[in-house]
Design a protein around this motif. Structure first.
Motif, PDB file in Angstrom:
ATOM      1  N   PRO A  62      -1.532   5.549   2.135  1.00 54.53           N
ATOM      2  CA  PRO A  62      -2.798   6.114   1.696  1.00 54.53           C
ATOM      3  C   PRO A  62      -3.654   6.826   2.804  1.00 54.53           C
ATOM      4  O   PRO A  62      -3.524   6.316   4.023  1.00 54.53           O
ATOM      5  CB  PRO A  62      -3.408   4.939   0.990  1.00 54.53           C
ATOM      6  N   ASP A  63      -4.243   7.814   2.337  1.00 55.97           N
ATOM      7  CA  ASP A  63      -5.193   8.311   3.188  1.00 55.97           C
ATOM      8  C   ASP A  63      -6.717   7.481   2.989  1.00 55.97           C
ATOM      9  O   ASP A  63      -7.494   8.081   2.205  1.00 55.97           O
ATOM     10  CB  ASP A  63      -5.794   9.917   2.882  1.00 55.97           C
ATOM     11  N   PHE A  64      -6.915   6.406   3.620  1.00 53.18           N
ATOM     12  CA  PHE A  64      -8.023   5.724   3.486  1.00 53.18           C
ATOM     13  C   PHE A  64      -9.163   6.524   4.084  1.00 53.18           C
ATOM     14  O   PHE A  64      -8.967   7.200   5.233  1.00 53.18           O
ATOM     15  CB  PHE A  64      -7.957   4.397   4.131  1.00 53.18           C
ATOM     16  N   HIS A  84       0.840  -1.322  -0.094  1.00 53.59           N
ATOM     17  CA  HIS A  84      -0.061  -0.097  -0.017  1.00 53.59           C
ATOM     18  C   HIS A  84       0.735   1.347  -0.118  1.00 53.59           C
ATOM     19  O   HIS A  84       0.060   2.137  -0.391  1.00 53.59           O
ATOM     20  CB  HIS A  84      -0.936   0.036   1.236  1.00 53.59           C
ATOM     21  N   THR A  85       2.089   1.258   0.344  1.00 54.10           N
ATOM     22  CA  THR A  85       2.598   2.342   0.518  1.00 54.10           C
ATOM     23  C   THR A  85       3.497   2.724  -0.872  1.00 54.10           C
ATOM     24  O   THR A  85       4.164   1.993  -1.406  1.00 54.10           O
ATOM     25  CB  THR A  85       3.918   2.379   1.602  1.00 54.10           C
ATOM     26  N   LYS A  86       3.326   3.865  -1.206  1.00 55.15           N
ATOM     27  CA  LYS A  86       3.576   4.499  -2.708  1.00 55.15           C
ATOM     28  C   LYS A  86       4.892   5.554  -2.109  1.00 55.15           C
ATOM     29  O   LYS A  86       4.770   6.226  -1.083  1.00 55.15           O
ATOM     30  CB  LYS A  86       2.774   5.311  -3.347  1.00 55.15           C
ATOM     31  N   ASN A 119      -1.855  13.109   4.089  1.00 58.29           N
ATOM     32  CA  ASN A 119      -0.925  13.535   3.262  1.00 58.29           C
ATOM     33  C   ASN A 119      -1.263  14.755   2.325  1.00 58.29           C
ATOM     34  O   ASN A 119      -2.535  15.066   2.372  1.00 58.29           O
ATOM     35  CB  ASN A 119      -0.681  12.528   2.077  1.00 58.29           C
ATOM     36  N   ASN A 130      -1.609  17.392  -0.710  1.00 55.82           N
ATOM     37  CA  ASN A 130      -1.485  17.122  -1.995  1.00 55.82           C
ATOM     38  C   ASN A 130      -0.701  18.141  -2.835  1.00 55.82           C
ATOM     39  O   ASN A 130      -0.804  19.450  -2.555  1.00 55.82           O
ATOM     40  CB  ASN A 130      -3.120  17.297  -2.645  1.00 55.82           C
TER      41      ASN A 130
END
Ligand code: HEC
Length: 119
Positions: A71-73, A60-62, A117, A119
């Motif tokens: 990610p901001d789920f 999941h981590t980019k 995160n 943007n």
């Protein structure tokens, strides 16, 4: 003298690795959360963060422009048990023996309250 210099190089190398591998993301709890509750949540959050790094990070981590992005789920995506069975990758990759229900709960706390995160 030589061992001293080599030791210095090893130490610098080690620190460089430790810095780039630093995976800590600060929490962002709601302002109205009381201090005693926060103290408890911090513990769960930190456990969850470690468990995320072990169990979820690889898929999941980019990394975007050298920055690590977890990610901001959305809250409705953080379902606990249903998460295990909703896609084949989770079904095979997240068995109860690897991630217990309690651990999954900690991971949900981490994902819910981690700083978003930019943007
Ligand atoms: C083997 C790879 C893999 C691992 C390990 C993995 N996931 Fe996933 N996950 C996926 C894929 C593929 C999807 C579906 C596509 C997407 O949303 O990225 C997904 C989707 C999700 C979603 C979105 C669900 C929705 O309703 O949209 C959440 C939340 C999630 N994963 C959390 C986790 C957590 C928490 C862990 C660790 C306990 C984890 N995943 C471990 C591959 C993985």
């Amino acid at each position: 003298m030589r061992t001293f210099i080599y030791g210095g190089f090893i130490l610098i190398g080690f620190l460089a690795i430790a810095c780039t591998a630093s995976k800590h993301i600060p929490h962002d709890f709601p302002a109205e959360m009381s201090e005693p509750v926060k103290v408890e949540y911090v513990k769960l959050y930190e456990k969850g963060q470690i468990l995320y790094n072990i169990n979820c990070d690889k898929c999941h981590t980019k990394t975007v422009r050298g920055k690590r992005l977890v990610p901001d789920f959305k809250p409705e995506q953080l379902k606990g048990y249903e998460l295990r069975v909703q896609n084949p990758q989770h079904e095979s990759g997240l068995p109860e023996e690897t991630v217990t229900a309690e651990e999954l709960g900690h991971i949900m706390t981490f994902l819910m309250y981690k700083k978003r995160n930019k943007n």
